[in-house]
Design a protein around this motif. Structure first.
Motif, PDB file in Angstrom:
ATOM      1  N   GLN A  67      17.935  -0.975   0.891  1.00  0.00           N
ATOM      2  CA  GLN A  67      16.372  -0.439   0.922  1.00  0.00           C
ATOM      3  C   GLN A  67      16.589   0.553   0.045  1.00  0.00           C
ATOM      4  O   GLN A  67      15.458   2.090  -0.429  1.00  0.00           O
ATOM      5  CB  GLN A  67      16.243  -0.190   2.776  1.00  0.00           C
ATOM      6  N   ASN A  71      13.625   2.578  -1.924  1.00  0.00           N
ATOM      7  CA  ASN A  71      12.898   3.104  -1.812  1.00  0.00           C
ATOM      8  C   ASN A  71      12.383   4.366  -3.094  1.00  0.00           C
ATOM      9  O   ASN A  71      11.109   4.416  -3.084  1.00  0.00           O
ATOM     10  CB  ASN A  71      12.808   4.289  -0.705  1.00  0.00           C
ATOM     11  N   SER A  72      13.179   4.405  -3.955  1.00  0.00           N
ATOM     12  CA  SER A  72      13.999   5.750  -5.176  1.00  0.00           C
ATOM     13  C   SER A  72      13.075   4.549  -6.021  1.00  0.00           C
ATOM     14  O   SER A  72      11.694   5.455  -6.648  1.00  0.00           O
ATOM     15  CB  SER A  72      15.036   5.281  -5.577  1.00  0.00           C
ATOM     16  N   ALA A  74      10.213   2.458  -5.324  1.00  0.00           N
ATOM     17  CA  ALA A  74       8.817   2.435  -5.387  1.00  0.00           C
ATOM     18  C   ALA A  74       8.120   4.168  -5.351  1.00  0.00           C
ATOM     19  O   ALA A  74       6.880   3.924  -5.415  1.00  0.00           O
ATOM     20  CB  ALA A  74       8.929   2.139  -3.963  1.00  0.00           C
ATOM     21  N   ILE A  75       9.128   4.998  -4.815  1.00  0.00           N
ATOM     22  CA  ILE A  75       8.497   6.212  -5.160  1.00  0.00           C
ATOM     23  C   ILE A  75       8.116   6.981  -6.725  1.00  0.00           C
ATOM     24  O   ILE A  75       7.418   7.035  -7.324  1.00  0.00           O
ATOM     25  CB  ILE A  75       9.180   6.814  -4.735  1.00  0.00           C
ATOM     26  N   PRO A 124       8.927  -1.473  -8.644  1.00  0.00           N
ATOM     27  CA  PRO A 124       8.958  -2.875  -7.794  1.00  0.00           C
ATOM     28  C   PRO A 124       8.903  -3.706  -7.556  1.00  0.00           C
ATOM     29  O   PRO A 124       9.625  -5.295  -7.209  1.00  0.00           O
ATOM     30  CB  PRO A 124       9.342  -1.670  -6.214  1.00  0.00           C
ATOM     31  N   LEU A 199       2.487  -0.492  -3.056  1.00  0.00           N
ATOM     32  CA  LEU A 199       4.013  -0.074  -2.480  1.00  0.00           C
ATOM     33  C   LEU A 199       4.615   0.883  -1.868  1.00  0.00           C
ATOM     34  O   LEU A 199       5.608   1.174  -1.287  1.00  0.00           O
ATOM     35  CB  LEU A 199       4.410   1.060  -4.308  1.00  0.00           C
ATOM     36  N   ILE A 200       3.380   1.313  -1.071  1.00  0.00           N
ATOM     37  CA  ILE A 200       3.380   2.234   0.239  1.00  0.00           C
ATOM     38  C   ILE A 200       4.649   1.066   1.152  1.00  0.00           C
ATOM     39  O   ILE A 200       5.616   2.175   1.603  1.00  0.00           O
ATOM     40  CB  ILE A 200       2.352   2.991   0.913  1.00  0.00           C
ATOM     41  N   ASP A 201       4.180   0.196   0.724  1.00  0.00           N
ATOM     42  CA  ASP A 201       4.673  -0.326   2.294  1.00  0.00           C
ATOM     43  C   ASP A 201       5.347  -0.907   1.942  1.00  0.00           C
ATOM     44  O   ASP A 201       6.897  -1.650   2.833  1.00  0.00           O
ATOM     45  CB  ASP A 201       3.704  -1.928   2.195  1.00  0.00           C
ATOM     46  N   ILE A 202       6.579  -1.055   0.462  1.00  0.00           N
ATOM     47  CA  ILE A 202       7.282  -1.157   0.741  1.00  0.00           C
ATOM     48  C   ILE A 202       8.659   0.056   0.900  1.00  0.00           C
ATOM     49  O   ILE A 202       9.996  -0.090   1.573  1.00  0.00           O
ATOM     50  CB  ILE A 202       8.145  -1.456  -1.011  1.00  0.00           C
ATOM     51  N   ILE A 203       7.845   0.948   1.204  1.00  0.00           N
ATOM     52  CA  ILE A 203       9.156   1.617   1.536  1.00  0.00           C
ATOM     53  C   ILE A 203       9.080   2.283   2.875  1.00  0.00           C
ATOM     54  O   ILE A 203       8.609   2.307   4.213  1.00  0.00           O
ATOM     55  CB  ILE A 203       8.474   3.981   1.461  1.00  0.00           C
ATOM     56  N   LYS A 204      11.115   2.163   3.517  1.00  0.00           N
ATOM     57  CA  LYS A 204      10.924   2.106   4.721  1.00  0.00           C
ATOM     58  C   LYS A 204      12.083   3.700   4.976  1.00  0.00           C
ATOM     59  O   LYS A 204      12.540   4.214   4.344  1.00  0.00           O
ATOM     60  CB  LYS A 204      11.511   0.918   5.226  1.00  0.00           C
TER      61      LYS A 204
END
Length: 204
Positions: A67, A71-72, A74-75, A124, A199-204
């Protein structure tokens, strides 16, 4: 059986990669401007060979569980896509992309490949489509049939990018009109924002 698996690979792949995204939009634009089309298409095909093959061979399981890596990517992707969206809107307002002729300034190959690298490897959605989805389906196929699934997938990728890049020139008469370029640039900008938002939804 072999043909069924081959067609499955082709259909699954073509259904995923035809969606308008950063990579496809950029290839279309290069095709319209007739700038480094062959090299750009080859880059995308070779990238899919690497990514899809890795997915079918099991790399998708590693990325799926990492993850921090997701996250990296995606950001960074969100930041870059927003910036590229801004450039597209700026281009539409300033009429920077209105000419399609031999006098148009050709972007350096290094710049083109750098953008393609970012659109491909720092997005991503690329990994979701090629490694997790296509690769995940292929990984669950019997070992003696995986090669046929992989060949079908890679044929779909080669067919799509070749058609998109080299087929774009048939749209050139339409893009001789300034309003068409404006619509394309605005559409690309909106697509980039939509992808960045997703892509915001991918970040956790």
């Amino acid at each position: 059986m072999f043909l069924d698996v081959f067609l499955k690979g082709f259909i699954v792949t073509i259904s995923l990669i035809v969606a308008i995204g950063a990579q496809n939009a950029y290839i279309l634009k290069l095709g319209l401007l007739k700038q480094h089309v062959g090299k750009a298409v080859l880059f995308c095909i070779l990238s899919d060979i690497l990514l899809i093959s890795s997915g079918v061979l099991g790399l998708g399981f590693f990325i799926k569980d990492n993850q921090i890596l997701i996250n990296s990517i995606a950001i960074f992707g969100i930041i870059f896509l927003c910036y590229y969206s801004f450039l597209s809107f700026k281009s539409a307002l300033k009429n920077e992309s209105l000419k399609i002729d031999d006098e148009v300034k050709t972007n350096p190959l290094k710049q083109v490949l750098t953008l393609l690298f970012i659109f491909t490897y720092l997005n991503p959605h690329t990994y979701l489509d090629t490694i997790l989805l296509i690769g995940g389906i292929g990984a669950n196929i019997e070992d003696n049939l995986k090669l046929y699934f992989l060949l079908g997938s890679l044929l779909a990728s080669s067919f799509w990018f070749s058609t998109l890049g080299f087929g774009a020139r048939f749209l050139i008469p339409l893009f001789k009109k300034p309003i068409t370029w404006k619509i394309l640039d605005i559409s690309i900008g909106l697509f980039m924002l939509f992808i960045a938002y997703s892509l915001i939804d991918i970040i956790k």
